[in-house]
Design a protein around this motif. Structure first.
Motif, mmCIF file in Angstrom:
data_model
loop_
_atom_site.group_PDB
_atom_site.id
_atom_site.type_symbol
_atom_site.label_atom_id
_atom_site.label_comp_id
_atom_site.label_asym_id
_atom_site.label_seq_id
_atom_site.Cartn_x
_atom_site.Cartn_y
_atom_site.Cartn_z
ATOM 1 N N GLU A 95 0.841 -1.187 0.000
ATOM 2 C CA GLU A 95 0.000 0.000 0.000
ATOM 3 C C GLU A 95 0.879 1.240 0.000
ATOM 4 O OE1 GLU A 95 -2.212 -0.218 3.637
ATOM 5 O OE2 GLU A 95 -0.403 -0.311 4.816
ATOM 6 N N TRP A 147 0.204 5.858 0.242
ATOM 7 C CA TRP A 147 -0.838 6.856 0.438
ATOM 8 C C TRP A 147 -0.444 8.196 -0.129
ATOM 9 C CZ3 TRP A 147 -0.909 11.383 3.389
ATOM 10 C CH2 TRP A 147 0.213 11.608 4.164
ATOM 11 N N TRP A 197 -5.508 5.826 0.216
ATOM 12 C CA TRP A 197 -4.537 4.745 0.104
ATOM 13 C C TRP A 197 -4.767 3.948 -1.168
ATOM 14 C CZ3 TRP A 197 -0.839 3.788 3.924
ATOM 15 C CH2 TRP A 197 -0.957 4.594 5.045
ATOM 16 N N ARG A 230 -7.972 4.032 4.530
ATOM 17 C CA ARG A 230 -7.337 2.866 5.155
ATOM 18 C C ARG A 230 -8.317 2.285 6.170
ATOM 19 N NH1 ARG A 230 -1.429 2.356 8.118
ATOM 20 N NH2 ARG A 230 -0.895 0.404 7.095
#
Length: 83
Positions: A3, A5, A16, A36
């Motif tokens: 992930e 962001w 995200w 998230r």
């Protein structure tokens, strides 16, 4: 899964990008963009299930381990496996 962001307009509005890669090829097989949250992670799981992609393991940070504790049986300090 990994992930990263960024934010929309201000840092109080983080978003995200979550994605799942094939470990042997590095190919991105699914991704979602959102907050998230459990809801965003659930959308990623739904994409994987719809595509019939089997996940053998998850490597996560502390937030993700806590977030998925109810969805997965934890099998190690940094890996959560699908049941």
């Amino acid at each position: 899964m990994d992930e990263m962001w960024s934010f929309l307009g201000s840092k109080q509005r983080p978003r995200w990008l979550w994605w799942v890669e094939d470990a042997s090829t590095g190919e991105v097989v699914a991704f979602v963009f959102g907050r998230r949250t459990h809801a965003t992670f659930s959308r990623l799981l739904a994409l994987l299930q719809a595509a019939q992609i089997q996940v053998s393991g998850w490597i996560t940070d502390a937030w993700c381990r806590a977030a998925v504790a109810g969805l997965f049986r934890l099998s190690g300090p940094s890996t959560a496996s699908r049941v």
